[in-house]
Write a protein that holds these residues in place. Structure first.
Motif, PDB file in Angstrom:
ATOM      1  N   ALA A  20     -22.749  17.294   7.032  1.00 31.02           N
ATOM      2  CA  ALA A  20     -23.928  16.453   6.807  1.00 31.02           C
ATOM      3  C   ALA A  20     -23.537  15.100   6.207  1.00 31.02           C
ATOM      4  CB  ALA A  20     -24.911  17.169   5.888  1.00 31.02           C
ATOM      5  N   VAL A  24     -24.173  11.464   7.952  1.00 33.28           N
ATOM      6  CA  VAL A  24     -25.045  10.482   7.307  1.00 33.28           C
ATOM      7  C   VAL A  24     -24.259   9.250   6.852  1.00 33.28           C
ATOM      8  CG1 VAL A  24     -26.512  10.080   5.294  1.00 33.28           C
ATOM      9  CG2 VAL A  24     -26.743  12.195   6.600  1.00 33.28           C
ATOM     10  N   LEU A  25     -23.128   9.472   6.177  1.00 34.39           N
ATOM     11  CA  LEU A  25     -22.381   8.350   5.610  1.00 34.39           C
ATOM     12  C   LEU A  25     -21.446   7.673   6.604  1.00 34.39           C
ATOM     13  CD1 LEU A  25     -21.507   9.795   2.091  1.00 34.39           C
ATOM     14  CD2 LEU A  25     -23.398   8.291   2.733  1.00 34.39           C
ATOM     15  N   SER A  35     -16.915   6.875  13.417  1.00 30.91           N
ATOM     16  CA  SER A  35     -17.981   7.702  12.876  1.00 30.91           C
ATOM     17  C   SER A  35     -18.326   8.847  13.822  1.00 30.91           C
ATOM     18  CB  SER A  35     -19.211   6.840  12.632  1.00 30.91           C
ATOM     19  OG  SER A  35     -20.308   7.630  12.304  1.00 30.91           O
ATOM     20  N   THR A  39     -17.903  12.831  12.963  1.00 29.77           N
ATOM     21  CA  THR A  39     -19.020  13.768  13.087  1.00 29.77           C
ATOM     22  C   THR A  39     -18.724  14.859  14.118  1.00 29.77           C
ATOM     23  OG1 THR A  39     -20.551  12.008  12.468  1.00 29.77           O
ATOM     24  CG2 THR A  39     -21.492  13.950  13.523  1.00 29.77           C
TER      25      THR A  39
END
Length: 128
Positions: A20, A24-25, A35, A39
């Motif tokens: 999570a 999100v970050l 990113s 993920t």
């Protein structure tokens, strides 16, 4: 609750929390492909860990023991599916390989955190 159960529960929860956090970050602080790699890697390894845990729990129940071959076959099927997904993600340039490697390290980070927490408890318990 025993030490092993406590560590397993901590690692399982930490995997989902780290996934999570990555989801999100990651987009906030990293380029899009890094990113996405972070993920996707975290998602792949977290789902694999969850499925492996389920397979072992079901396969090692005393009243319905599975053979080692069944457990290994499921493991290798998951491994091959993960390998194909990782290959497609990298070959189609959908993710950055470095971000993917970082994402695939989520379980390692979770196990390290669990070890540090348990050692801290042990050290402070002996100090009292």
């Amino acid at each position: 609750m025993g030490l092993q159960q406590r560590i397993l529960r901590f690692v399982t929860r930490a995997n989902w929390v780290l996934l999570a956090l990555a989801a999100v970050l990651g987009p906030i602080s990293l380029p899009a492909d890094v990113s996405m790699g972070l993920t996707c890697g975290a998602l792949i390894v977290t789902i694999n860990f969850h499925l492996l845990s389920r397979t072992l729990e079901k396969g090692l129940r005393p009243n319905q023991l599975s053979t080692g071959n069944v457990i290994l076959a499921k493991y290798y099927v998951r491994f091959l599916i993960s390998a194909v997904i990782i290959f497609l993600l990298i070959s189609k340039h959908l993710v950055d390989p470095l971000g993917l490697i970082l994402g695939l390290s989520v379980v390692v980070v979770s196990v390290t955190l669990a070890t540090v927490c348990e050692l801290t408890k042990l050290i402070f318990k002996e100090a009292v």
